[in-house]
Scaffold this motif. Structure first.
Motif, PDB file in Angstrom:
ATOM      1  N   GLY A 178      -1.532   4.607   4.053  1.00 43.88           N
ATOM      2  CA  GLY A 178      -1.974   3.120   4.576  1.00 43.88           C
ATOM      3  C   GLY A 178      -1.261   2.719   5.843  1.00 43.88           C
ATOM      4  N   VAL A 179      -1.791   1.478   6.109  1.00 40.17           N
ATOM      5  CA  VAL A 179      -1.372   0.895   7.495  1.00 40.17           C
ATOM      6  C   VAL A 179      -0.146   0.216   7.404  1.00 40.17           C
ATOM      7  CG1 VAL A 179      -2.014  -0.766   9.323  1.00 40.17           C
ATOM      8  CG2 VAL A 179      -3.949   0.679   8.244  1.00 40.17           C
ATOM      9  N   ALA A 180       0.347  -0.092   6.274  1.00 36.40           N
ATOM     10  CA  ALA A 180       1.505  -0.934   6.221  1.00 36.40           C
ATOM     11  C   ALA A 180       2.787  -0.227   7.113  1.00 36.40           C
ATOM     12  CB  ALA A 180       1.719  -1.297   4.812  1.00 36.40           C
ATOM     13  N   PRO A 181       3.052   0.898   6.796  1.00 41.12           N
ATOM     14  CA  PRO A 181       4.057   1.796   7.258  1.00 41.12           C
ATOM     15  C   PRO A 181       3.888   1.884   8.884  1.00 41.12           C
ATOM     16  CG  PRO A 181       3.585   3.007   5.453  1.00 41.12           C
ATOM     17  CD  PRO A 181       2.220   1.977   5.796  1.00 41.12           C
ATOM     18  N   LEU A 182       2.564   2.048   9.397  1.00 38.07           N
ATOM     19  CA  LEU A 182       2.406   2.090  10.696  1.00 38.07           C
ATOM     20  C   LEU A 182       2.928   0.744  11.481  1.00 38.07           C
ATOM     21  CD1 LEU A 182       1.510   4.163  12.925  1.00 38.07           C
ATOM     22  CD2 LEU A 182      -1.167   3.266  12.508  1.00 38.07           C
ATOM     23  N   VAL A 183       2.398  -0.236  10.999  1.00 33.44           N
ATOM     24  CA  VAL A 183       2.737  -1.613  11.662  1.00 33.44           C
ATOM     25  C   VAL A 183       4.068  -2.284  11.184  1.00 33.44           C
ATOM     26  CG1 VAL A 183       0.208  -1.939  11.926  1.00 33.44           C
ATOM     27  CG2 VAL A 183       1.096  -2.882   9.909  1.00 33.44           C
ATOM     28  N   GLY A 184       4.530  -1.550  10.211  1.00 31.15           N
ATOM     29  CA  GLY A 184       5.906  -1.939   9.595  1.00 31.15           C
ATOM     30  C   GLY A 184       6.980  -1.293  10.255  1.00 31.15           C
TER      31      GLY A 184
END
Length: 207
Positions: A178-184
């Protein structure tokens, strides 16, 4: 905004700019606006997130669920090297081709080299399929420097090691994990000292 206006003026083409002030909760308001938008651009840091390299909660939430591509833009640093690449993360899922096409369009617009990032251990048939696809795009865009890179230690280690040489990461919302780790936290740590922006592409069937 100053950097964006300078970039628009440099094209010497007429551009219509409209300003609208929306009222409401930031995430919900932006998600509603995204339903009729071609692209949403957000600053990486909000007013409440001044820590260097940290992406604000609004940008993180919108990039994960908006019905259009979302660009999370980091502060421009004029002293950075001009030949920085656009890196495209591709995976073997339904939106991989759309992500690749969007990334190549961005690279051509910027006159930037392209690094197509694949997983560390792709299956042989997947590798062969993407090599054929890249050959087609090299023929279509002979002016672009396109090369494939294997992320042996994963995306975040690659970004941490090469962030100074990157200006944009293009990925799909349905990327593994998902995107969450990338923007987290992992993504913030990898890109902390860079101005590499992130473009998150929505799935092809998003409504």
């Amino acid at each position: 905004m100053r950097y964006a206006l300078t970039a628009l003026e440099s094209t010497e083409q007429p551009v219509k700019i409209e300003v609208e002030i929306l009222r409401g909760r930031p995430v919900q308001t932006l998600l509603e606006a995204a339903r009729s938008a071609v692209l949403i651009c957000l600053g990486a840091r909000g007013l409440k997130h001044s820590t260097q390299g940290r992406i604000g909660s609004t940008a993180a939430a919108v990039s994960a669920t908006a019905h259009c591509p979302v660009a999370v833009v980091r502060a421009h640093r004029p002293h950075r090297r001009p030949d920085r690449a656009v890196v495209i993360e591709i995976t073997d899922n339904v939106d991989g081709g759309a992500v690749l096409e969007r990334g190549l369009d961005e690279a051509r617009r910027r006159g930037a080299p392209v690094r197509v990032l694949t997983s560390a251990r792709p299956q042989l048939d997947v590798t062969a399929r993407w090599e054929r696809r890249l050959a087609e795009w090299r023929h279509r865009y002979p002016d672009l420097d396109i090369s494939a890179v294997r992320a042996r230690d994963g995306l975040f280690d690659y970004l941490a090691a090469h962030g100074d040489g990157l200006q944009l990461l293009v990925t799909g919302r349905n990327r593994p994990g998902g995107v969450a780790p990338l923007v987290g936290t992992p993504g913030n740590a990898a890109l902390r000292d860079t101005d590499c922006s992130i473009l998150v592409c929505e799935p092809p069937n998003a409504l």
